[in-house]
Design a protein around this motif. Structure first.
Motif, PDB file in Angstrom:
ATOM      1  N   MET A  97       0.837  -1.181   0.000  1.00 22.01           N
ATOM      2  CA  MET A  97       0.000   0.000   0.000  1.00 22.01           C
ATOM      3  C   MET A  97       0.879   1.240   0.000  1.00 22.01           C
ATOM      4  O   MET A  97       1.904   1.301   0.668  1.00 22.01           O
ATOM      5  N   ALA A  98       0.493   2.228  -0.776  1.00 18.07           N
ATOM      6  CA  ALA A  98       1.276   3.455  -0.878  1.00 18.07           C
ATOM      7  C   ALA A  98       1.268   4.202   0.448  1.00 18.07           C
ATOM      8  O   ALA A  98       0.288   4.210   1.175  1.00 18.07           O
ATOM      9  N   ARG A  99       2.383   4.817   0.752  1.00 19.77           N
ATOM     10  CA  ARG A  99       2.525   5.589   1.984  1.00 19.77           C
ATOM     11  C   ARG A  99       1.703   6.866   1.898  1.00 19.77           C
ATOM     12  O   ARG A  99       1.727   7.572   0.898  1.00 19.77           O
ATOM     13  N   LYS A 100       0.982   7.190   2.936  1.00 19.17           N
ATOM     14  CA  LYS A 100       0.161   8.400   2.947  1.00 19.17           C
ATOM     15  C   LYS A 100       1.070   9.620   3.024  1.00 19.17           C
ATOM     16  O   LYS A 100       2.091   9.604   3.705  1.00 19.17           O
ATOM     17  N   ASN A 101       0.661  10.676   2.334  1.00 19.52           N
ATOM     18  CA  ASN A 101       1.402  11.928   2.373  1.00 19.52           C
ATOM     19  C   ASN A 101       0.717  12.851   3.375  1.00 19.52           C
ATOM     20  O   ASN A 101      -0.073  13.705   3.009  1.00 19.52           O
ATOM     21  N   LYS A 102       1.007  12.650   4.661  1.00 21.33           N
ATOM     22  CA  LYS A 102       0.362  13.435   5.714  1.00 21.33           C
ATOM     23  C   LYS A 102       0.685  14.912   5.570  1.00 21.33           C
ATOM     24  O   LYS A 102      -0.193  15.748   5.766  1.00 21.33           O
ATOM     25  N   VAL A 103       1.899  15.244   5.215  1.00 20.15           N
ATOM     26  CA  VAL A 103       2.270  16.645   5.038  1.00 20.15           C
ATOM     27  C   VAL A 103       1.421  17.267   3.928  1.00 20.15           C
ATOM     28  O   VAL A 103       0.905  18.372   4.081  1.00 20.15           O
ATOM     29  N   GLY A 104       1.259  16.550   2.831  1.00 18.98           N
ATOM     30  CA  GLY A 104       0.448  17.053   1.727  1.00 18.98           C
ATOM     31  C   GLY A 104      -1.020  17.189   2.100  1.00 18.98           C
ATOM     32  O   GLY A 104      -1.663  18.198   1.789  1.00 18.98           O
ATOM     33  N   ASP A 105      -1.565  16.188   2.772  1.00 19.81           N
ATOM     34  CA  ASP A 105      -2.963  16.251   3.207  1.00 19.81           C
ATOM     35  C   ASP A 105      -3.186  17.399   4.181  1.00 19.81           C
ATOM     36  O   ASP A 105      -4.158  18.150   4.063  1.00 19.81           O
ATOM     37  N   ASP A 106      -2.278  17.534   5.143  1.00 19.51           N
ATOM     38  CA  ASP A 106      -2.401  18.619   6.120  1.00 19.51           C
ATOM     39  C   ASP A 106      -2.297  19.979   5.440  1.00 19.51           C
ATOM     40  O   ASP A 106      -3.045  20.906   5.770  1.00 19.51           O
ATOM     41  N   PHE A 107      -1.384  20.096   4.473  1.00 18.31           N
ATOM     42  CA  PHE A 107      -1.218  21.376   3.796  1.00 18.31           C
ATOM     43  C   PHE A 107      -2.454  21.712   2.954  1.00 18.31           C
ATOM     44  O   PHE A 107      -2.907  22.856   2.943  1.00 18.31           O
ATOM     45  N   GLN A 108      -3.030  20.729   2.270  1.00 23.30           N
ATOM     46  CA  GLN A 108      -4.269  20.985   1.528  1.00 23.30           C
ATOM     47  C   GLN A 108      -5.371  21.467   2.460  1.00 23.30           C
ATOM     48  O   GLN A 108      -6.116  22.390   2.126  1.00 23.30           O
ATOM     49  N   ASN A 109      -5.467  20.853   3.633  1.00 24.08           N
ATOM     50  CA  ASN A 109      -6.460  21.288   4.612  1.00 24.08           C
ATOM     51  C   ASN A 109      -6.194  22.717   5.083  1.00 24.08           C
ATOM     52  O   ASN A 109      -7.123  23.511   5.256  1.00 24.08           O
ATOM     53  N   ASP A 110      -4.915  23.047   5.279  1.00 28.42           N
ATOM     54  CA  ASP A 110      -4.561  24.406   5.697  1.00 28.42           C
ATOM     55  C   ASP A 110      -4.894  25.435   4.619  1.00 28.42           C
ATOM     56  O   ASP A 110      -5.365  26.531   4.925  1.00 28.42           O
ATOM     57  N   VAL A 111      -4.659  25.076   3.364  1.00 33.78           N
ATOM     58  CA  VAL A 111      -5.015  25.976   2.262  1.00 33.78           C
ATOM     59  C   VAL A 111      -6.530  26.166   2.240  1.00 33.78           C
ATOM     60  O   VAL A 111      -7.025  27.284   2.106  1.00 33.78           O
ATOM     61  N   GLY A 112      -7.278  25.081   2.407  1.00 35.35           N
ATOM     62  CA  GLY A 112      -8.730  25.179   2.458  1.00 35.35           C
ATOM     63  C   GLY A 112      -9.195  26.078   3.594  1.00 35.35           C
ATOM     64  O   GLY A 112     -10.109  26.893   3.417  1.00 35.35           O
ATOM     65  N   SER A 113      -8.569  25.965   4.746  1.00 37.77           N
ATOM     66  CA  SER A 113      -8.927  26.812   5.895  1.00 37.77           C
ATOM     67  C   SER A 113      -8.603  28.277   5.630  1.00 37.77           C
ATOM     68  O   SER A 113      -9.388  29.162   5.974  1.00 37.77           O
ATOM     69  N   ALA A 114      -7.454  28.527   5.019  1.00 41.28           N
ATOM     70  CA  ALA A 114      -7.086  29.912   4.694  1.00 41.28           C
ATOM     71  C   ALA A 114      -8.071  30.510   3.688  1.00 41.28           C
ATOM     72  O   ALA A 114      -8.495  31.662   3.820  1.00 41.28           O
ATOM     73  N   LEU A 115      -8.458  29.712   2.696  1.00 43.11           N
ATOM     74  CA  LEU A 115      -9.444  30.189   1.717  1.00 43.11           C
ATOM     75  C   LEU A 115     -10.805  30.413   2.376  1.00 43.11           C
ATOM     76  O   LEU A 115     -11.518  31.364   2.038  1.00 43.11           O
ATOM     77  N   GLN A 116     -11.163  29.557   3.323  1.00 43.70           N
ATOM     78  CA  GLN A 116     -12.415  29.729   4.068  1.00 43.70           C
ATOM     79  C   GLN A 116     -12.397  31.054   4.836  1.00 43.70           C
ATOM     80  O   GLN A 116     -13.387  31.796   4.847  1.00 43.70           O
ATOM     81  N   THR A 117     -11.271  31.362   5.461  1.00 44.40           N
ATOM     82  CA  THR A 117     -11.125  32.634   6.179  1.00 44.40           C
ATOM     83  C   THR A 117     -11.312  33.809   5.227  1.00 44.40           C
ATOM     84  O   THR A 117     -12.034  34.761   5.539  1.00 44.40           O
ATOM     85  N   LEU A 118     -10.690  33.733   4.063  1.00 43.04           N
ATOM     86  CA  LEU A 118     -10.824  34.817   3.077  1.00 43.04           C
ATOM     87  C   LEU A 118     -12.251  34.903   2.542  1.00 43.04           C
ATOM     88  O   LEU A 118     -12.745  35.999   2.270  1.00 43.04           O
ATOM     89  N   MET A 119     -12.934  33.769   2.419  1.00 46.14           N
ATOM     90  CA  MET A 119     -14.330  33.786   1.986  1.00 46.14           C
ATOM     91  C   MET A 119     -15.195  34.479   3.043  1.00 46.14           C
ATOM     92  O   MET A 119     -16.066  35.290   2.708  1.00 46.14           O
ATOM     93  N   GLU A 120     -14.960  34.179   4.300  1.00 46.28           N
ATOM     94  CA  GLU A 120     -15.728  34.798   5.376  1.00 46.28           C
ATOM     95  C   GLU A 120     -15.532  36.312   5.402  1.00 46.28           C
ATOM     96  O   GLU A 120     -16.427  37.049   5.818  1.00 46.28           O
ATOM     97  N   GLN A 121     -14.370  36.756   4.920  1.00 48.36           N
ATOM     98  CA  GLN A 121     -14.089  38.194   4.839  1.00 48.36           C
ATOM     99  C   GLN A 121     -14.540  38.780   3.499  1.00 48.36           C
ATOM    100  O   GLN A 121     -14.270  39.925   3.197  1.00 48.36           O
ATOM    101  N   LYS A 122     -15.207  37.942   2.689  1.00 52.12           N
ATOM    102  CA  LYS A 122     -15.798  38.326   1.407  1.00 52.12           C
ATOM    103  C   LYS A 122     -14.770  38.720   0.339  1.00 52.12           C
ATOM    104  O   LYS A 122     -15.005  39.578  -0.485  1.00 52.12           O
ATOM    105  N   TYR A 123     -13.613  38.033   0.356  1.00 51.56           N
ATOM    106  CA  TYR A 123     -12.588  38.275  -0.662  1.00 51.56           C
ATOM    107  C   TYR A 123     -12.644  37.263  -1.794  1.00 51.56           C
ATOM    108  O   TYR A 123     -12.086  37.506  -2.862  1.00 51.56           O
TER     109      TYR A 123
END
Length: 155
Positions: free
Chosen positions: A1-27
């Motif tokens: 089984m392929a090794r999970k890329n936890k750093v990549g998954d976590d970073f995608q989640n962080d990007v999503g959270s940052a975009l969510q913050t910018l959406m809440e600020q209507k950007y």
């Protein structure tokens, strides 16, 4: 089984959270594009990137990559799949911005490449330009993620 890329998954989640913050600020209005990996094994077709983000300066296509080993995206451009490279190039040809956002865990830094540059280099098997060179990345520390996305999406 392929090794999970936890750093990549976590970073995608962080990007999503940052975009969510910018959406809440209507950007912006982000949409996460789910692929088979994100759908936990259920088949989904290939996606052009990880996020499509509508903002005042266009519809941005963003592909997110991360590495716990590589210090720069130049050393791991092969992480960008050919269909992703093509999508980034086509998106730019349609007059819309496209981006590859790379996180290097060893350097604790982000590199932001124009998608058309990364896509062309991947398609032609050429090296990405270095920081400071024409077409080279914008480089910032990891904790500047939200500010970086704000600047890209609003300027």
């Amino acid at each position: 089984m392929a090794r999970k890329n936890k750093v990549g998954d976590d970073f995608q989640n962080d990007v999503g959270s940052a975009l969510q913050t910018l959406m809440e600020q209507k950007y912006c209005m982000p949409v996460r594009l789910h692929d088979t990996k994100a759908a936990r094994g259920k088949f989904l077709p290939e996606q052009p990137g990880d996020f499509i983000v509508a903002s005042g300066n266009g519809g941005h296509l963003i592909e997110v990559k991360a590495s716990e080993v590589h210090t720069t995206f130049r050393s791991c451009l092969s992480m960008l799949e050919f269909h992703q490279a093509a999508s980034l190039r086509i998106w730019a040809l349609m007059g819309q911005p496209s981006w590859v956002l790379f996180y290097s865990q060893p350097e604790f830094r982000l590199e932001l490449y124009r998608g058309v540059v990364a896509g062309e280099c991947r398609a032609t098997n050429t090296k990405l330009p270095k920081e400071g060179e024409k077409g080279g990345p914008l480089v910032v520390k990891r904790d500047m993620l939200t500010d970086l996305l704000f600047n890209v999406l609003t300027k």
